[in-house]
Design a protein around this motif. Structure first.
Motif, PDB file in Angstrom:
ATOM      1  N   LEU A   1       0.831  -1.202   0.000  1.00 25.28           N
ATOM      2  CA  LEU A   1       0.000   0.000   0.000  1.00 25.28           C
ATOM      3  C   LEU A   1       0.863   1.249   0.000  1.00 25.28           C
ATOM      4  N   VAL A   2       0.278   2.354  -0.446  1.00 17.87           N
ATOM      5  CA  VAL A   2       0.956   3.640  -0.370  1.00 17.87           C
ATOM      6  C   VAL A   2       1.212   3.955   1.107  1.00 17.87           C
ATOM      7  N   ARG A   3       2.397   4.397   1.418  1.00 13.54           N
ATOM      8  CA  ARG A   3       2.763   4.664   2.813  1.00 13.54           C
ATOM      9  C   ARG A   3       1.787   5.670   3.448  1.00 13.54           C
ATOM     10  N   GLY A   4       1.265   5.266   4.597  1.00 12.66           N
ATOM     11  CA  GLY A   4       0.350   6.134   5.319  1.00 12.66           C
ATOM     12  C   GLY A   4      -1.063   6.147   4.765  1.00 12.66           C
ATOM     13  N   GLY A   5      -1.374   5.244   3.871  1.00 10.60           N
ATOM     14  CA  GLY A   5      -2.706   5.220   3.285  1.00 10.60           C
ATOM     15  C   GLY A   5      -3.202   3.800   3.084  1.00 10.60           C
ATOM     16  N   SER A   6      -4.336   3.669   2.427  1.00 11.00           N
ATOM     17  CA  SER A   6      -4.935   2.357   2.181  1.00 11.00           C
ATOM     18  C   SER A   6      -5.077   2.072   0.694  1.00 11.00           C
ATOM     19  N   VAL A   7      -4.420   2.887  -0.126  1.00  9.70           N
ATOM     20  CA  VAL A   7      -4.487   2.716  -1.581  1.00  9.70           C
ATOM     21  C   VAL A   7      -3.291   1.884  -2.047  1.00  9.70           C
ATOM     22  N   PRO A   8      -3.514   0.865  -2.885  1.00  9.37           N
ATOM     23  CA  PRO A   8      -2.399   0.047  -3.378  1.00  9.37           C
ATOM     24  C   PRO A   8      -1.417   0.857  -4.215  1.00  9.37           C
ATOM     25  N   LEU A   9      -0.156   0.501  -4.133  1.00  5.75           N
ATOM     26  CA  LEU A   9       0.842   1.092  -5.018  1.00  5.75           C
ATOM     27  C   LEU A   9       0.496   0.759  -6.459  1.00  5.75           C
ATOM     28  N   GLY A  10       0.873   1.630  -7.383  1.00  4.21           N
ATOM     29  CA  GLY A  10       0.621   1.382  -8.791  1.00  4.21           C
ATOM     30  C   GLY A  10       1.820   1.758  -9.642  1.00  4.21           C
ATOM     31  N   GLY A  11       1.721   1.511 -10.928  1.00  8.93           N
ATOM     32  CA  GLY A  11       2.778   1.875 -11.856  1.00  8.93           C
ATOM     33  C   GLY A  11       4.095   1.187 -11.553  1.00  8.93           C
ATOM     34  N   GLY A  12       5.188   1.873 -11.911  1.00  5.90           N
ATOM     35  CA  GLY A  12       6.511   1.311 -11.702  1.00  5.90           C
ATOM     36  C   GLY A  12       6.853   1.120 -10.241  1.00  5.90           C
ATOM     37  N   ASP A  13       6.259   1.915  -9.360  1.00  9.85           N
ATOM     38  CA  ASP A  13       6.518   1.753  -7.925  1.00  9.85           C
ATOM     39  C   ASP A  13       6.083   0.365  -7.449  1.00  9.85           C
ATOM     40  N   ALA A  14       4.942  -0.096  -7.950  1.00  5.61           N
ATOM     41  CA  ALA A  14       4.422  -1.399  -7.553  1.00  5.61           C
ATOM     42  C   ALA A  14       5.313  -2.534  -8.061  1.00  5.61           C
ATOM     43  N   VAL A  15       5.764  -2.410  -9.311  1.00  2.28           N
ATOM     44  CA  VAL A  15       6.640  -3.452  -9.869  1.00  2.28           C
ATOM     45  C   VAL A  15       7.956  -3.510  -9.098  1.00  2.28           C
ATOM     46  N   GLU A  16       8.515  -2.349  -8.799  1.00  2.89           N
ATOM     47  CA  GLU A  16       9.768  -2.313  -8.041  1.00  2.89           C
ATOM     48  C   GLU A  16       9.583  -2.908  -6.647  1.00  2.89           C
ATOM     49  N   ALA A  17       8.467  -2.566  -5.978  1.00  4.97           N
ATOM     50  CA  ALA A  17       8.197  -3.109  -4.651  1.00  4.97           C
ATOM     51  C   ALA A  17       8.056  -4.623  -4.703  1.00  4.97           C
ATOM     52  N   PHE A  18       7.443  -5.126  -5.772  1.00  8.19           N
ATOM     53  CA  PHE A  18       7.290  -6.573  -5.931  1.00  8.19           C
ATOM     54  C   PHE A  18       8.646  -7.251  -6.099  1.00  8.19           C
ATOM     55  N   VAL A  19       9.495  -6.697  -6.978  1.00  7.35           N
ATOM     56  CA  VAL A  19      10.821  -7.274  -7.218  1.00  7.35           C
ATOM     57  C   VAL A  19      11.655  -7.258  -5.931  1.00  7.35           C
ATOM     58  N   GLU A  20      11.617  -6.134  -5.202  1.00  8.44           N
ATOM     59  CA  GLU A  20      12.368  -6.047  -3.953  1.00  8.44           C
ATOM     60  C   GLU A  20      11.823  -7.022  -2.925  1.00  8.44           C
ATOM     61  N   GLY A  21      10.502  -7.208  -2.926  1.00 10.85           N
ATOM     62  CA  GLY A  21       9.901  -8.175  -2.017  1.00 10.85           C
ATOM     63  C   GLY A  21      10.328  -9.598  -2.320  1.00 10.85           C
ATOM     64  N   VAL A  22      10.438  -9.911  -3.600  1.00  5.51           N
ATOM     65  CA  VAL A  22      10.905 -11.249  -4.000  1.00  5.51           C
ATOM     66  C   VAL A  22      12.340 -11.467  -3.502  1.00  5.51           C
ATOM     67  N   LYS A  23      13.192 -10.460  -3.701  1.00  3.77           N
ATOM     68  CA  LYS A  23      14.588 -10.573  -3.255  1.00  3.77           C
ATOM     69  C   LYS A  23      14.660 -10.846  -1.758  1.00  3.77           C
ATOM     70  N   LYS A  24      13.933 -10.062  -0.974  1.00  2.54           N
ATOM     71  CA  LYS A  24      13.999 -10.199   0.484  1.00  2.54           C
ATOM     72  C   LYS A  24      13.416 -11.531   0.934  1.00  2.54           C
ATOM     73  N   THR A  25      12.346 -11.975   0.278  1.00  2.00           N
ATOM     74  CA  THR A  25      11.747 -13.257   0.640  1.00  2.00           C
ATOM     75  C   THR A  25      12.707 -14.405   0.387  1.00  2.00           C
ATOM     76  N   VAL A  26      13.402 -14.356  -0.751  1.00  2.00           N
ATOM     77  CA  VAL A  26      14.370 -15.404  -1.089  1.00  2.00           C
ATOM     78  C   VAL A  26      15.539 -15.374  -0.115  1.00  2.00           C
ATOM     79  N   GLN A  27      16.015 -14.179   0.226  1.00  2.00           N
ATOM     80  CA  GLN A  27      17.148 -14.058   1.153  1.00  2.00           C
ATOM     81  C   GLN A  27      16.819 -14.629   2.530  1.00  2.00           C
ATOM     82  N   LYS A  28      15.570 -14.433   2.991  1.00  2.00           N
ATOM     83  CA  LYS A  28      15.155 -14.974   4.289  1.00  2.00           C
ATOM     84  C   LYS A  28      15.131 -16.483   4.278  1.00  2.00           C
ATOM     85  N   LYS A  29      14.729 -17.050   3.153  1.00  2.00           N
ATOM     86  CA  LYS A  29      14.678 -18.504   3.046  1.00  2.00           C
ATOM     87  C   LYS A  29      16.048 -19.126   2.943  1.00  2.00           C
TER      88      LYS A  29
END
Length: 391
Positions: A363-391
């Protein structure tokens, strides 16, 4: 399967060196053929080395009409001042992604001045025919080629390639729906490919790179359902939602191009390859072992059948199957659809379905609206990296 090409001509692959600035395009010296054929009313764009059978192409792309374009690289007015070439380059590009395949013509250049970058009328006609076929148009290949074969604008007396071996096409205007009757055979050879293109070429290619990720079948179902709802909303709303908003960020299908994923697979351990196989549909694994002459499967294979198929496959067979998946248009299109879903506000749903922890829940920081555009794709890619690193 019997393949009858609509058109065949001599061309080699090019590889892009993304470590140089500007990007450098270097030719693969292997002599090869580009050829197109029709199957189930869809055009296959293929490339194979000349010593490889017709039905074993190294590149086999199923082209959706109007999605692909085959265009000559403009050496006279390049977009970058330093983007000069020393050969005749054609680029296969797509409207659905920024993926590129680059090829160099291996027939002897016909420029009277000796300019290796000069496209003869015949070279341009070949490219025009291919592009028309990719648009789904009816093309009488033989007639089109004949219209420039005797062109006197440039001498062909020094062409060391046999004319019909350099480029072939037969059939009438409907030939590409019936398969035609032309094209070089599996054992065809011709022309000295060393006549041109051994030096590097500087060109303007694009694309970014990153590591791959996977999801289980249940998550894939959830994502597919969400994609369907996104597409329905887009049709009703008549717009792209948030897709045009936010920062610029590469598409997932740009990050996971074959030039990135195939080398990763080549260097992967057998254990990692087995893990990747577990994400393929069971039907694909079982059918890959049966081959073309295997019995049809009318129900989902059992776990025992899937495991038996895995055990029967050699390491090379497993990697070949995965490479076929990574090169398939379906894989590219799925990544493009996933990117669209992320950009259109689907990050929380997609990340949750795949078990990927993204910052602030997507979500957008401080709100309840989902991220969109390139911000959302970047957040997804970074999330994948961190999830893999934890495993």
């Amino acid at each position: 399967m019997s393949i009858t090409p609509i058109i065949t001509f001599k061309a080699g692959l090019c590889q892009v060196d993304h470590n140089s600035k500007p990007y450098k395009v270097e030719p693969d010296s292997r002599p090869g053929y580009i050829y197109l054929y029709s199957e189930d009313d869809l055009i296959h764009f293929c490339w194979r080395p000349r010593n490889v059978p017709l039905d074993e192409p190294e590149i086999d792309l199923v082209m959706v009409p109007t999605d692909g374009h085959f265009t000559p690289y403009n050496t006279r007015n390049p977009t970058e001042p330093s983007a000069k070439t020393n050969g005749r380059i054609f680029v296969l590009k797509f409207t659905s992604s920024s993926q590129r395949h680059i090829f160099w013509l291996q027939s002897k250049p016909q420029g009277q001045s000796g300019d290796p970058t000069w496209f003869s009328p015949r070279d341009l006609k070949i490219g025009e025919i291919v592009d028309q076929l990719l648009q789904g148009e009816e093309v009488d290949v033989t007639r089109e080629l004949a219209s420039v074969r005797n062109n006197t604008d440039d001498s062909r007396r020094d062409d060391e390639d046999e004319t019909m071996e350099d480029v072939e096409g037969h059939g009438d205007a409907h030939a590409h729906h019936r398969g035609g009757s032309g094209g070089a055979g599996p054992g065809a050879t011709g022309g000295d490919f060393r006549q041109e293109g051994e030096d590097s070429r500087d060109g303007g290619a694009d694309g970014a790179r990153a590591a791959s990720n996977n999801a289980n079948n249940d998550a894939a179902d959830a994502v597919r359902n969400f994609l369907a709802s996104i597409q329905a909303n887009q049709k009703l709303g008549g717009g792209d939602g948030q897709s045009a908003q936010g920062k610029l960020y590469p598409l997932l299908n740009d990050l996971l191009e074959p030039s990135t994923t195939i080398p990763m697979l080549d260097s992967a351990s057998d254990e990692y390859v087995d893990n990747l196989l577990s994400y393929l549909p069971p039907m694909v694994l079982v059918l890959s072992q049966q081959g073309e002459n295997g019995d049809d499967i009318d129900k989902e294979p059992s776990a025992e059948a899937v495991e038996a198929a895995k055990q029967a496959m050699s390491s090379g067979q497993k990697r070949a199957l995965l490479k076929k998946v990574l090169r398939s248009p379906q894989f590219t299109q799925s990544l493009a659809s996933l990117t669209s879903a992320l950009r259109d506000g689907g990050l929380p749903t997609v990340a949750g379905s795949l078990g990927i922890a993204v910052e602030n829940g997507g979500l957008v920081r401080g709100g309840s609206v989902p991220l969109g555009g390139g911000d959302a794709v970047e957040a997804f890619v970074e999330g994948v990296k961190k999830t893999v690193q934890k495993k």
